[in-house]
Design a protein around this motif. Structure first.
Motif, PDB file in Angstrom:
ATOM      1  N   ASP A  94      23.788  13.500  22.404  1.00  0.00           N
ATOM      2  CA  ASP A  94      22.509  13.433  21.705  1.00  0.00           C
ATOM      3  C   ASP A  94      21.572  14.570  22.087  1.00  0.00           C
ATOM      4  OD1 ASP A  94      23.332  11.156  20.409  1.00  0.00           O
ATOM      5  OD2 ASP A  94      22.429   9.795  21.890  1.00  0.00           O
ATOM      6  N   ASP A  95      21.693  15.061  23.313  1.00  0.00           N
ATOM      7  CA  ASP A  95      20.765  16.081  23.791  1.00  0.00           C
ATOM      8  C   ASP A  95      21.363  17.493  23.704  1.00  0.00           C
ATOM      9  OD1 ASP A  95      22.700  15.768  25.669  1.00  0.00           O
ATOM     10  OD2 ASP A  95      21.338  15.513  27.392  1.00  0.00           O
ATOM     11  N   GLN A  96      22.355  17.670  22.837  1.00  0.00           N
ATOM     12  CA  GLN A  96      23.012  18.972  22.743  1.00  0.00           C
ATOM     13  C   GLN A  96      23.090  19.417  21.284  1.00  0.00           C
ATOM     14  OE1 GLN A  96      27.473  19.979  23.373  1.00  0.00           O
ATOM     15  NE2 GLN A  96      26.543  20.184  25.396  1.00  0.00           N
ATOM     16  N   ASP A  97      22.852  20.689  21.066  1.00  0.00           N
ATOM     17  CA  ASP A  97      22.966  21.258  19.730  1.00  0.00           C
ATOM     18  C   ASP A  97      23.540  22.661  19.879  1.00  0.00           C
ATOM     19  OD1 ASP A  97      22.800  21.429  17.000  1.00  0.00           O
ATOM     20  OD2 ASP A  97      20.703  22.100  16.991  1.00  0.00           O
ATOM     21  N   VAL A  98      24.363  23.074  18.896  1.00  0.00           N
ATOM     22  CA  VAL A  98      24.990  24.381  18.990  1.00  0.00           C
ATOM     23  C   VAL A  98      25.032  25.009  17.603  1.00  0.00           C
ATOM     24  CG1 VAL A  98      27.328  23.471  18.678  1.00  0.00           C
ATOM     25  CG2 VAL A  98      27.002  25.663  19.852  1.00  0.00           C
ATOM     26  N   GLU A  99      24.865  26.308  17.565  1.00  0.00           N
ATOM     27  CA  GLU A  99      24.908  27.038  16.296  1.00  0.00           C
ATOM     28  C   GLU A  99      25.781  28.277  16.469  1.00  0.00           C
ATOM     29  OE1 GLU A  99      21.408  27.660  13.489  1.00  0.00           O
ATOM     30  OE2 GLU A  99      21.592  29.664  14.399  1.00  0.00           O
ATOM     31  N   TYR A 100      26.692  28.491  15.538  1.00  0.00           N
ATOM     32  CA  TYR A 100      27.598  29.633  15.569  1.00  0.00           C
ATOM     33  C   TYR A 100      27.246  30.601  14.446  1.00  0.00           C
ATOM     34  CZ  TYR A 100      30.919  27.378  18.797  1.00  0.00           C
ATOM     35  OH  TYR A 100      31.520  26.804  19.892  1.00  0.00           O
ATOM     36  N   ARG A 101      27.387  31.900  14.745  1.00  0.00           N
ATOM     37  CA  ARG A 101      27.155  32.927  13.738  1.00  0.00           C
ATOM     38  C   ARG A 101      28.236  33.999  13.810  1.00  0.00           C
ATOM     39  NH1 ARG A 101      22.339  32.813  11.022  1.00  0.00           N
ATOM     40  NH2 ARG A 101      20.846  31.244  11.768  1.00  0.00           N
ATOM     41  N   LEU A 108      30.176  27.429   9.634  1.00  0.00           N
ATOM     42  CA  LEU A 108      30.537  26.066   9.989  1.00  0.00           C
ATOM     43  C   LEU A 108      32.022  25.936  10.296  1.00  0.00           C
ATOM     44  CD1 LEU A 108      28.463  24.152   7.267  1.00  0.00           C
ATOM     45  CD2 LEU A 108      27.819  24.659   9.635  1.00  0.00           C
ATOM     46  N   GLY A 109      32.872  26.504   9.443  1.00  0.00           N
ATOM     47  CA  GLY A 109      34.316  26.396   9.647  1.00  0.00           C
ATOM     48  C   GLY A 109      34.781  27.095  10.907  1.00  0.00           C
ATOM     49  N   LEU A 110      34.242  28.286  11.152  1.00  0.00           N
ATOM     50  CA  LEU A 110      34.622  29.016  12.372  1.00  0.00           C
ATOM     51  C   LEU A 110      34.129  28.276  13.608  1.00  0.00           C
ATOM     52  CD1 LEU A 110      33.948  32.751  11.377  1.00  0.00           C
ATOM     53  CD2 LEU A 110      36.030  31.387  11.107  1.00  0.00           C
ATOM     54  N   ALA A 111      32.952  27.671  13.515  1.00  0.00           N
ATOM     55  CA  ALA A 111      32.428  26.888  14.629  1.00  0.00           C
ATOM     56  C   ALA A 111      33.346  25.712  14.930  1.00  0.00           C
ATOM     57  CB  ALA A 111      31.022  26.389  14.309  1.00  0.00           C
ATOM     58  N   ALA A 112      33.754  24.986  13.887  1.00  0.00           N
ATOM     59  CA  ALA A 112      34.619  23.830  14.086  1.00  0.00           C
ATOM     60  C   ALA A 112      35.966  24.243  14.673  1.00  0.00           C
ATOM     61  CB  ALA A 112      34.822  23.105  12.755  1.00  0.00           C
ATOM     62  N   ALA A 113      36.501  25.377  14.204  1.00  0.00           N
ATOM     63  CA  ALA A 113      37.783  25.851  14.718  1.00  0.00           C
ATOM     64  C   ALA A 113      37.691  26.161  16.204  1.00  0.00           C
ATOM     65  CB  ALA A 113      38.240  27.079  13.943  1.00  0.00           C
ATOM     66  N   HIS A 114      36.579  26.759  16.628  1.00  0.00           N
ATOM     67  CA  HIS A 114      36.419  27.070  18.046  1.00  0.00           C
ATOM     68  C   HIS A 114      36.227  25.803  18.867  1.00  0.00           C
ATOM     69  CE1 HIS A 114      34.083  28.403  21.683  1.00  0.00           C
ATOM     70  NE2 HIS A 114      35.166  29.138  21.765  1.00  0.00           N
ATOM     71  N   LEU A 115      35.408  24.898  18.381  1.00  0.00           N
ATOM     72  CA  LEU A 115      35.146  23.662  19.119  1.00  0.00           C
ATOM     73  C   LEU A 115      36.405  22.820  19.287  1.00  0.00           C
ATOM     74  CD1 LEU A 115      31.747  22.685  17.472  1.00  0.00           C
ATOM     75  CD2 LEU A 115      32.079  23.393  19.850  1.00  0.00           C
ATOM     76  N   ASP A 117      39.541  24.102  19.211  1.00  0.00           N
ATOM     77  CA  ASP A 117      40.659  24.963  19.592  1.00  0.00           C
ATOM     78  C   ASP A 117      41.727  24.920  18.506  1.00  0.00           C
ATOM     79  OD1 ASP A 117      42.198  26.720  21.069  1.00  0.00           O
ATOM     80  OD2 ASP A 117      43.161  25.151  22.254  1.00  0.00           O
ATOM     81  N   ALA A 118      41.293  25.193  17.280  1.00  0.00           N
ATOM     82  CA  ALA A 118      42.154  25.084  16.114  1.00  0.00           C
ATOM     83  C   ALA A 118      42.256  26.441  15.422  1.00  0.00           C
ATOM     84  CB  ALA A 118      41.615  24.014  15.158  1.00  0.00           C
ATOM     85  N   LEU A 119      42.744  26.448  14.199  1.00  0.00           N
ATOM     86  CA  LEU A 119      42.950  27.669  13.429  1.00  0.00           C
ATOM     87  C   LEU A 119      41.954  27.723  12.285  1.00  0.00           C
ATOM     88  CD1 LEU A 119      44.873  30.158  12.841  1.00  0.00           C
ATOM     89  CD2 LEU A 119      46.102  28.617  11.293  1.00  0.00           C
ATOM     90  N   ALA A 120      41.216  28.829  12.198  1.00  0.00           N
ATOM     91  CA  ALA A 120      40.348  29.058  11.046  1.00  0.00           C
ATOM     92  C   ALA A 120      41.151  29.794   9.975  1.00  0.00           C
ATOM     93  CB  ALA A 120      39.129  29.880  11.449  1.00  0.00           C
ATOM     94  N   VAL A 121      40.943  29.437   8.718  1.00  0.00           N
ATOM     95  CA  VAL A 121      41.648  30.085   7.621  1.00  0.00           C
ATOM     96  C   VAL A 121      40.636  30.527   6.566  1.00  0.00           C
ATOM     97  CG1 VAL A 121      43.900  28.992   7.919  1.00  0.00           C
ATOM     98  CG2 VAL A 121      42.118  27.784   6.646  1.00  0.00           C
ATOM     99  N   SER A 122      40.904  31.709   5.984  1.00  0.00           N
ATOM    100  CA  SER A 122      39.957  32.302   5.043  1.00  0.00           C
ATOM    101  C   SER A 122      40.651  32.824   3.801  1.00  0.00           C
ATOM    102  CB  SER A 122      39.224  33.486   5.702  1.00  0.00           C
ATOM    103  OG  SER A 122      38.531  33.110   6.861  1.00  0.00           O
TER     104      SER A 122
END
Length: 312
Positions: A94-101, A108-115, A117-122
């Motif tokens: 609840d006390d944590q927030d993160v933003e990826y750029r 959003l997709g790249l952030a989720a892939a990093h969080l 430890d998955a594969l981002a696809v484009s």
């Protein structure tokens, strides 16, 4: 099961409808390449694929209705698909927030892939998505403390990128396997360079759960060796200890197993798995350039009698 997180920013481009249509077909080929390595891979997007705006005023729903794209869409319909990201992402504190750029744009997709430890696809729409790893910057707000850092995200926009990540995809998929039955059912995607004699199916289906991680790791190592075996080499370069059986045990027939053609053959080479005395017997099929697994189980004490009397 490997998760592929769709990079929504790859839809933001100046591509024409013809260009974005081709990019979408190329994207499907990327997903197909991942599924050839892990046939359980899932695609995760923030919105339903059908609702994606591929280019200004041009939606995926329009693309899928074009006759030349129907086979591609048929595959996408069969692909495991999930949305939104929150269906697979763990809830943050609840006390944590993160933003990826990425290049200053929120992703959003790249952030989720990093969080995860998955594969981002484009979609291969711009030069920004030409690399197999993408750099992202992130800001983490945790209990009023701000942390800024950067990270590399595993990424694919071409089948060649998938090939670069194939070992990781295979190992990640294997890491989700929790039973010997799953190892057998997913053998073609997890261990594509290995062959299995008929009796191995029962061996794996009867494998004690405590042995699954060790057997999985050993088979992955043997698969890697088999895949890298060069013609002319007497044996693959084994990354784990693989040794021949003793003459005594060979003469007792303890390493003979029914081969793929129904003939009993010697599978002298073996490696071990935990808990002892687990053994994987194999043989090098030189004429085919393949490695064939003949037996997975307890050390055999007598012909056709596996060592099952001890508790695993």
């Amino acid at each position: 099961m490997v998760l592929m997180f769709f990079n929504e920013k790859s839809c933001v481009s100046d591509c024409s409808q013809e260009e974005i249509g081709q990019a979408m077909r190329d994207f499907v080929r990327v997903c197909q390449a991942v599924r050839r390595v892990d046939n359980g891979a899932s695609l995760v997007s923030e919105v339903r694929l059908e609702d994606l705006e591929l280019a200004p005023g041009y939606y995926l729903a329009q693309w899928r209705n074009e006759s030349r794209n129907r086979d591609y869409w048929r595959f996408m319909r069969l692909l495991n698909r999930k949305s939104p990201h929150s269906t697979v992402l763990p809830a943050p504190p609840d006390d944590q927030d993160v933003e990826y750029r990425h290049n200053g744009d929120r992703v959003l997709g790249l952030a989720a892939a990093h969080l995860m430890d998955a594969l981002a696809v484009s979609l291969p729409t711009t030069r920004a998505w030409e690399d197999s790893w993408l750099n992202v910057d992130y800001v983490l707000l945790d209990e009023d403390e701000i942390q800024e850092d950067s990270a590399e995200v595993r990424h694919a926009s071409t089948p060649e990128h998938v090939s670069e990540h194939a070992d990781w995809i295979r190992e990640s998929a294997a890491g989700t396997v929790t039973s010997g039955a799953q190892l057998w059912e997913e053998r073609e995607s997890l261990f594509a360079s290995l062959q299995f004699a008929p009796g191995v199916e029962d061996d794996l289906r009867n494998l004690a759960s405590v042995s699954v991680p060790s057997v999985r790791a050993a088979l992955l190592a043997l698969d890697t060796a088999a895949a890298g075996w060069k013609p002319g080499d007497s044996e693959p370069a084994w990354p784990i200890k693989v040794v021949p059986e003793s003459d005594t045990r060979i003469n007792l027939g303890l390493c003979n197993f029914t081969d793929s053609d129904g003939t009993k053959r010697l599978f002298s080479l073996h490696t071990r798995f935990r808990p002892k005395p687990g053994r994987i017997h194999l043989r090098v099929v030189a004429e085919e350039g393949r490695v064939r697994i003949g037996y997975i189980g307890r050390k055999r004490l007598a012909e056709d009698v596996p060592r099952r009397s001890r508790r695993v």
